[in-house]
Design an enzyme around this catalytic site. Structure first.
Site, PDB file in Angstrom:
ATOM      1  N   ARG A 178       0.853  -1.193   0.000  1.00 34.55           N
ATOM      2  CA  ARG A 178       0.000   0.000   0.000  1.00 34.55           C
ATOM      3  C   ARG A 178       0.889   1.244   0.000  1.00 34.55           C
ATOM      4  O   ARG A 178       1.741   1.393   0.880  1.00 34.55           O
ATOM      5  CB  ARG A 178      -0.903  -0.005   1.238  1.00 34.55           C
ATOM      6  N   HIS A 190      -2.850  11.097   1.104  1.00 34.01           N
ATOM      7  CA  HIS A 190      -2.286  10.821   2.427  1.00 34.01           C
ATOM      8  C   HIS A 190      -1.640  12.120   2.902  1.00 34.01           C
ATOM      9  O   HIS A 190      -0.444  12.183   3.183  1.00 34.01           O
ATOM     10  CB  HIS A 190      -1.301   9.652   2.357  1.00 34.01           C
ATOM     11  N   GLU A 213      -7.429   8.403   6.476  1.00 36.15           N
ATOM     12  CA  GLU A 213      -7.687   9.004   7.780  1.00 36.15           C
ATOM     13  C   GLU A 213      -8.169  10.450   7.713  1.00 36.15           C
ATOM     14  O   GLU A 213      -7.481  11.367   8.193  1.00 36.15           O
ATOM     15  CB  GLU A 213      -6.429   8.925   8.647  1.00 36.15           C
ATOM     16  N   ASN A 227      -7.370   1.608   9.943  1.00 38.39           N
ATOM     17  CA  ASN A 227      -6.060   1.766  10.562  1.00 38.39           C
ATOM     18  C   ASN A 227      -6.250   1.737  12.065  1.00 38.39           C
ATOM     19  O   ASN A 227      -7.014   2.528  12.612  1.00 38.39           O
ATOM     20  CB  ASN A 227      -5.420   3.112  10.180  1.00 38.39           C
ATOM     21  N   TYR A 257      -4.263   1.585  15.878  1.00 35.63           N
ATOM     22  CA  TYR A 257      -3.031   1.662  16.668  1.00 35.63           C
ATOM     23  C   TYR A 257      -3.253   1.471  18.163  1.00 35.63           C
ATOM     24  O   TYR A 257      -2.508   0.782  18.828  1.00 35.63           O
ATOM     25  CB  TYR A 257      -2.327   3.012  16.433  1.00 35.63           C
ATOM     26  N   GLU A 289      -3.482  -0.248   8.077  1.00 41.01           N
ATOM     27  CA  GLU A 289      -2.324   0.102   8.904  1.00 41.01           C
ATOM     28  C   GLU A 289      -2.502  -0.478  10.298  1.00 41.01           C
ATOM     29  O   GLU A 289      -3.610  -0.450  10.855  1.00 41.01           O
ATOM     30  CB  GLU A 289      -2.153   1.626   9.092  1.00 41.01           C
TER      31      GLU A 289
END
Ligand code: GBH
Length: 446
Positions: A83, A127, A173, A298, A300, A352
């Site tokens: 990606r 991005h 995002e 994504n 985290y 991600e």
């Protein structure tokens, strides 16, 4: 307790795909070469005090010149897919008008070398590196005119590359672009207004819808969007803390999920923001709600709230990463199951997931045991979520390389591959070897 990689690999379906992710501004460098225009991050890096280590992205990982070596690394890791993102100002320096053929040439060579290596290319259009000219001339994402410019750019990329790309995501995002860029000033262009941030979020989603529509007309590639989800939890079970967490969930998760998949902003969060609510025109919500072929998530960490706002969690079970983010794989599993149940989304990809670690080269190796446990515990959580009904088709580790970590500069290292910025030497960390072995085991079990 160490996770058994063989058992874990066997838990994933045979057609599950493994990859790594990067983004243009964070790795390419060549910021002003071959006709590339400046982006808002080229400009932001030049404002004193914005980037913690005072660095910029003129060179970054020099991927623009070293992309063949980097593709060889992905191949060496035995991965299925990669990606990456297009830098809009590289292919259209002013964000409107003339295309830059030299810029398109770079992505043409990158995509071909991936395909030659047997690696599926998955592209993201935005991005965070908006052409600076759109910020200076129009006020960036605050301007509704940027919606049309983005759709034009999207259609041009889809027309040229659609048949060679495995998927195209419009935005990476949008919460970060809107909130960190226009409300907290941590990201470019560094504004500090909630009203602006919510108007920008609306324009980002409009541009997503308009781009999907424009790309459908010119290519058959799978189209989607990538959202960052940081599930919100109350610090204590008291009512005020629970309300604060619920509002944050509305502003982070549901503010994007609801318009895209349900055609409306979440009522509780909308009431909470009051006069800061975005101006929405007739037809906007219908445009935003385009049928999608995939949803990129994504993940985290989580965040914790009390009545005064965001608060720091106490010592977690598994500790914190070098970003200070709590390591919570069980939240990852729980959240994916929630998305599946509440939204019935299209097939999901984990676009991600990863951690920053204070990595150092020791005797020619990078012993990043912490990253191996982050990776394996999140893969275990992913397998659990899939067994509970989350339809996830692939996983991209963030990131292939150590790279420019936005306002943190180069101090935070997320890569499976270590980068020595003085020499640009790449070195596989222990986690890269672990991931390679894991993917090979999965392949053997197919
Ligand atoms: C992603 O952003 C980006 O797509 C990628 O470019 C970046 O390099 C990578 O992650 C690593 O940062 O702020 O302490 O409350 C992720 C951004 C991370 C923003 C988690 C919200 C919540 C923790 N998100 N963060 S905190």
């Amino acid at each position: 307790t160490r996770i058994d990689p063989a058992a874990l690999a066997a838990a994933f379906p045979s057609d599950f795909r493994w990859g790594v992710a990067t983004s243009a501004a964070q790795i390419e460098g060549a910021a002003f070469e071959d006709g590339k225009g400046a982006s808002i991050w080229d400009a932001f890096c030049r404002q004193p005090g914005r980037i913690k280590d005072g660095s910029n992205i003129d060179v970054a990982c020099d991927h623009y010149h070293r992309f063949r070596d980097d593709v060889a690394l992905i191949k060496d890791l035995g991965l299925d897919c990669y990606r990456f993102s297009f830098a809009w100002p590289r292919v259209q320096p002013l964000g409107q008008g003339a295309w830059n053929e030299a810029g398109f040439g770079f992505y043409d060579r990158l995509i071909d070398s991936l395909l030659e290596a047997g690696i599926q290319p998955h592209a993201t259009l935005y991005h965070w590196d908006l052409p600076q000219a759109l910020d200076e001339g129009l006020g960036g994402w605050l301007s509704r005119d940027v919606v049309g410019h983005f759709a034009t750019y999207a259609a041009e990329v889809a027309r040229r590359f659609g048949d060679r790309l495995a998927s195209i995501a419009t935005h990476n995002e949008p919460w970060c672009t809107a909130t960190l860029g226009y409300e907290t000033a941590q990201f470019a262009p560094g504004h500090t207004s909630r009203a602006e941030s919510l108007q920008v979020a609306h324009h980002l989603m409009l541009s997503h819808g308009a781009a999907v529509q424009a790309m459908r007309a010119v290519c058959k590639t799978r189209l989607g969007i990538v959202l960052n989800h940081t599930p919100s939890f109350p610090a204590t079970p008291n009512e005020a803390d629970r309300r604060a967490a619920r509002i944050d969930d509305g502003l982070n998760v549901r503010w994007y999920m609801d318009p895209i998949f349900r055609g409306a902003y979440p009522a509780d969060a909308l009431a909470y923001v009051g006069a800061d609510a975005p101006r929405v025109q007739d037809g906007d919500l219908a445009l935003i709600r385009q049928p999608l072929d995939f949803l990129g998530i994504n993940f985290y960490t989580r965040s914790l709230f009390d009545a005064d706002g965001k608060t720091v969690p106490g010592p977690g079970k598994r500790g914190f990463t070098d970003m200070g983010w709590e390591i919570v794989p069980e939240v990852f599993a729980q959240h994916l199951v929630r998305l599946a149940r509440e939204y019935n989304p299209p097939p999901m990809f984990i676009t991600e997931n990863g951690m920053a670690n204070a990595d150092r080269v020791v005797d020619g190796r990078v012993p990043d045991e912490a990253r191996i446990s982050y990776l394996s515990s999140h893969l275990q959580a992913l397998a659990a979520a899939m067994s509970l009904g989350a339809d996830v088709r692939g996983y991209f580790y963030w990131s292939l390389l150590d790279n420019f970590e936005w306002n943190s500069g180069y101090d935070k290292r997320f890569g499976l591959v270590h980068v020595d910025y003085a020499t640009q030497a790449r070195l596989l960390k222990d986690s890269a070897h672990w991931y390679r072995d894991f993917v090979a085991r999965h392949r053997a079990s197919r």
